[in-house]
Design a protein around this motif. Sequence first.
Motif, PDB file in Angstrom:
ATOM      1  N   ILE A 151      29.703  34.223  43.041  1.00 36.86           N
ATOM      2  CA  ILE A 151      30.292  35.216  42.306  1.00 36.86           C
ATOM      3  C   ILE A 151      31.717  35.637  42.718  1.00 36.86           C
ATOM      4  O   ILE A 151      32.721  35.763  41.903  1.00 36.86           O
ATOM      5  CB  ILE A 151      29.429  36.523  42.531  1.00 36.86           C
ATOM      6  N   ALA A 152      31.909  35.478  43.852  1.00 36.11           N
ATOM      7  CA  ALA A 152      33.348  35.825  44.412  1.00 36.11           C
ATOM      8  C   ALA A 152      34.299  34.504  44.063  1.00 36.11           C
ATOM      9  O   ALA A 152      35.384  34.653  43.730  1.00 36.11           O
ATOM     10  CB  ALA A 152      33.192  35.772  46.020  1.00 36.11           C
ATOM     11  N   THR A 153      33.646  33.476  43.941  1.00 37.97           N
ATOM     12  CA  THR A 153      34.457  32.125  43.550  1.00 37.97           C
ATOM     13  C   THR A 153      34.739  32.411  41.932  1.00 37.97           C
ATOM     14  O   THR A 153      36.002  32.145  41.629  1.00 37.97           O
ATOM     15  CB  THR A 153      33.903  30.871  43.685  1.00 37.97           C
ATOM     16  N   GLN A 154      33.787  32.740  41.182  1.00 38.46           N
ATOM     17  CA  GLN A 154      33.907  33.050  39.741  1.00 38.46           C
ATOM     18  C   GLN A 154      34.829  34.214  39.590  1.00 38.46           C
ATOM     19  O   GLN A 154      35.765  33.900  38.690  1.00 38.46           O
ATOM     20  CB  GLN A 154      32.614  33.414  39.266  1.00 38.46           C
ATOM     21  N   LYS A 156      37.583  34.963  41.627  1.00 42.40           N
ATOM     22  CA  LYS A 156      38.818  34.175  41.781  1.00 42.40           C
ATOM     23  C   LYS A 156      39.329  33.204  40.515  1.00 42.40           C
ATOM     24  O   LYS A 156      40.515  33.247  40.253  1.00 42.40           O
ATOM     25  CB  LYS A 156      38.645  33.463  42.973  1.00 42.40           C
ATOM     26  N   ILE A 157      38.297  32.332  40.012  1.00 42.91           N
ATOM     27  CA  ILE A 157      38.793  31.669  38.896  1.00 42.91           C
ATOM     28  C   ILE A 157      39.090  32.360  37.804  1.00 42.91           C
ATOM     29  O   ILE A 157      40.393  32.193  36.944  1.00 42.91           O
ATOM     30  CB  ILE A 157      37.399  30.901  38.221  1.00 42.91           C
ATOM     31  N   ILE A 158      38.745  33.430  37.476  1.00 43.11           N
ATOM     32  CA  ILE A 158      38.969  34.452  36.037  1.00 43.11           C
ATOM     33  C   ILE A 158      40.461  35.020  36.616  1.00 43.11           C
ATOM     34  O   ILE A 158      41.203  35.014  35.852  1.00 43.11           O
ATOM     35  CB  ILE A 158      38.085  35.656  36.013  1.00 43.11           C
ATOM     36  N   GLU A 159      40.532  35.590  37.655  1.00 39.70           N
ATOM     37  CA  GLU A 159      41.633  36.139  38.138  1.00 39.70           C
ATOM     38  C   GLU A 159      42.959  34.995  38.238  1.00 39.70           C
ATOM     39  O   GLU A 159      44.264  35.198  37.578  1.00 39.70           O
ATOM     40  CB  GLU A 159      41.633  36.874  39.638  1.00 39.70           C
ATOM     41  N   ASP A 160      42.653  33.877  38.526  1.00 37.64           N
ATOM     42  CA  ASP A 160      43.742  32.891  38.543  1.00 37.64           C
ATOM     43  C   ASP A 160      44.094  32.563  37.219  1.00 37.64           C
ATOM     44  O   ASP A 160      45.122  32.338  36.779  1.00 37.64           O
ATOM     45  CB  ASP A 160      43.208  31.507  39.201  1.00 37.64           C
ATOM     46  N   LEU A 161      42.985  32.616  36.107  1.00 35.80           N
ATOM     47  CA  LEU A 161      43.357  32.129  34.832  1.00 35.80           C
ATOM     48  C   LEU A 161      44.281  33.378  34.211  1.00 35.80           C
ATOM     49  O   LEU A 161      45.145  33.094  33.272  1.00 35.80           O
ATOM     50  CB  LEU A 161      41.817  32.111  34.101  1.00 35.80           C
ATOM     51  N   LYS A 162      43.979  34.512  34.626  1.00 35.67           N
ATOM     52  CA  LYS A 162      44.743  35.667  34.021  1.00 35.67           C
ATOM     53  C   LYS A 162      46.290  35.667  34.558  1.00 35.67           C
ATOM     54  O   LYS A 162      47.100  35.681  33.695  1.00 35.67           O
ATOM     55  CB  LYS A 162      44.264  37.135  34.511  1.00 35.67           C
ATOM     56  N   ALA A 358      39.031  32.067  29.676  1.00 40.68           N
ATOM     57  CA  ALA A 358      38.636  33.252  30.405  1.00 40.68           C
ATOM     58  C   ALA A 358      37.754  33.992  30.005  1.00 40.68           C
ATOM     59  O   ALA A 358      36.728  34.430  30.685  1.00 40.68           O
ATOM     60  CB  ALA A 358      40.059  34.083  30.435  1.00 40.68           C
ATOM     61  N   THR A 359      37.600  33.838  28.647  1.00 43.41           N
ATOM     62  CA  THR A 359      36.293  34.687  28.128  1.00 43.41           C
ATOM     63  C   THR A 359      35.047  33.808  28.399  1.00 43.41           C
ATOM     64  O   THR A 359      33.993  34.299  29.051  1.00 43.41           O
ATOM     65  CB  THR A 359      36.216  34.561  26.495  1.00 43.41           C
ATOM     66  N   HIS A 360      34.826  32.520  28.571  1.00 42.24           N
ATOM     67  CA  HIS A 360      33.799  31.821  28.909  1.00 42.24           C
ATOM     68  C   HIS A 360      33.483  31.780  30.378  1.00 42.24           C
ATOM     69  O   HIS A 360      32.432  31.919  30.820  1.00 42.24           O
ATOM     70  CB  HIS A 360      33.975  30.192  28.680  1.00 42.24           C
ATOM     71  N   GLU A 361      34.527  32.020  31.114  1.00 43.31           N
ATOM     72  CA  GLU A 361      34.338  31.984  32.712  1.00 43.31           C
ATOM     73  C   GLU A 361      33.866  33.713  32.850  1.00 43.31           C
ATOM     74  O   GLU A 361      33.026  33.749  33.836  1.00 43.31           O
ATOM     75  CB  GLU A 361      35.670  32.058  33.230  1.00 43.31           C
ATOM     76  N   LEU A 365      30.505  34.857  34.700  1.00 40.36           N
ATOM     77  CA  LEU A 365      30.309  35.669  35.735  1.00 40.36           C
ATOM     78  C   LEU A 365      29.466  36.906  35.504  1.00 40.36           C
ATOM     79  O   LEU A 365      28.488  37.349  36.283  1.00 40.36           O
ATOM     80  CB  LEU A 365      31.608  36.369  35.928  1.00 40.36           C
ATOM     81  N   ASN A 366      29.092  37.261  34.234  1.00 42.65           N
ATOM     82  CA  ASN A 366      28.191  38.227  33.852  1.00 42.65           C
ATOM     83  C   ASN A 366      26.731  37.575  33.978  1.00 42.65           C
ATOM     84  O   ASN A 366      25.776  38.461  34.496  1.00 42.65           O
ATOM     85  CB  ASN A 366      28.379  38.693  32.654  1.00 42.65           C
ATOM     86  N   CYS A 367      26.637  36.354  33.753  1.00 41.78           N
ATOM     87  CA  CYS A 367      25.350  35.694  33.960  1.00 41.78           C
ATOM     88  C   CYS A 367      24.945  35.773  35.423  1.00 41.78           C
ATOM     89  O   CYS A 367      23.839  36.180  35.705  1.00 41.78           O
ATOM     90  CB  CYS A 367      25.327  34.386  33.233  1.00 41.78           C
TER      91      CYS A 367
END
Length: 381
Positions: A151-154, A156-162, A358-361, A365-367
């Motif tokens: 979850i923490a990695t996910q 980070k992925i979203i934050e990096d995409l933003k 970003a929406t897919h990621e 994360l929600n899952c």
Amino acid sequence: MPALRFPEFKGEWKTYAIGEILSIGSGRDYKQLELGDTPVFGTGGLMTRVNQCLMEGESVFIGRKGTINRPFYYCGKFWTVDTLFYTHSFINVIPKFVLYLFETIDWLKYNEASGVPSLSKSTIEKIIVKLPSIAEQTKIARLLTILDDRIATQRKIIEDLKKLRSTIGEKLFCSPKDKQPKARLHGFSDVWHYVRLSDICDRIRIKNIGEQCKRVLTIAAQYGLVSQEEFFHKNVASENLSNYYLLKKGDFAYNKSYSGDYAWGAVKRLDNYEQGVLSPLYICFHPNSDKVDSDFLVYYFESKKWHKAVADIAGEGARNHGLLNISIMDYFNTIHCIPSMKEQKQIAMIMNALSLKATHEQHLLNCYIAQRQYLLQQLFI
């Protein structure tokens, strides 16, 4: 026994009072200490670092005052303030299991104050919990730790995409003081042209006569134009909505309210509903599809490239009670710099691809979060 269990474990879990399996310590004031390397924790997390430690080792923290329902784990030297309890001297239980066990407890049920929520040490010590063997605790804790790391990695992925989308947007869009952006897409070299907002967008004047629409909208920085009722869990609009602007899907609105992240207000497009109504405090408009691409406009207003256009007309004394003092006429006379329609669409396509990713990621994360919540409910008693 819990509803969900690893197949190699059998037998009933044992019952304990929390005071039988660990000791609870209270935090202390740190303000007389010198700065150092030891982290100081409060209910909001890390506060500062000092040169002394209150305890060392694995501990699970729980709020004594204020935020009493968010336990967290730390391993190492630490200091805590007096709004936190810390745990130590574990018996028949491992600290990481205690973290997840504490997450299953409804701490607010044990609240002892009518104002700011608070817990006492004696109350916590009397709470009854059930524990499996150390081996089963270890396996449960390991599974949930792996999920927490993912979850923490996910996140980070979203934050990096933003950050990536923001960086690309700042390079692909152009402010009115420049003739072209910092970066150009392959195949495009024409100089961008200046337009007034009124040249590419039409003001929305349609009012909600007869109150044909009851969905009152507001601008939320992260979510765009959203329903007040869904966002605030209540309507904060006036009872009479006939004077509100009626917006259709694809319309834009400018909120002159400013904040730290939105120093010159925010512009958002209505994407989530077919229609809605907005307070007359907003400036509403619809893009002319022959002159500007709607998606291009969305990302342009997400960038900071339009800020100078508003700053130029704001002038002295522009801020008044949280609102920018900008007239509708002045706003539609703001100058913007845009490329050809073909280049607009190419830029929008790139930004849309990043947004879709970003929406897919975010969905992933929600899952993960939902899976974690399910496991906490099923793996514990």
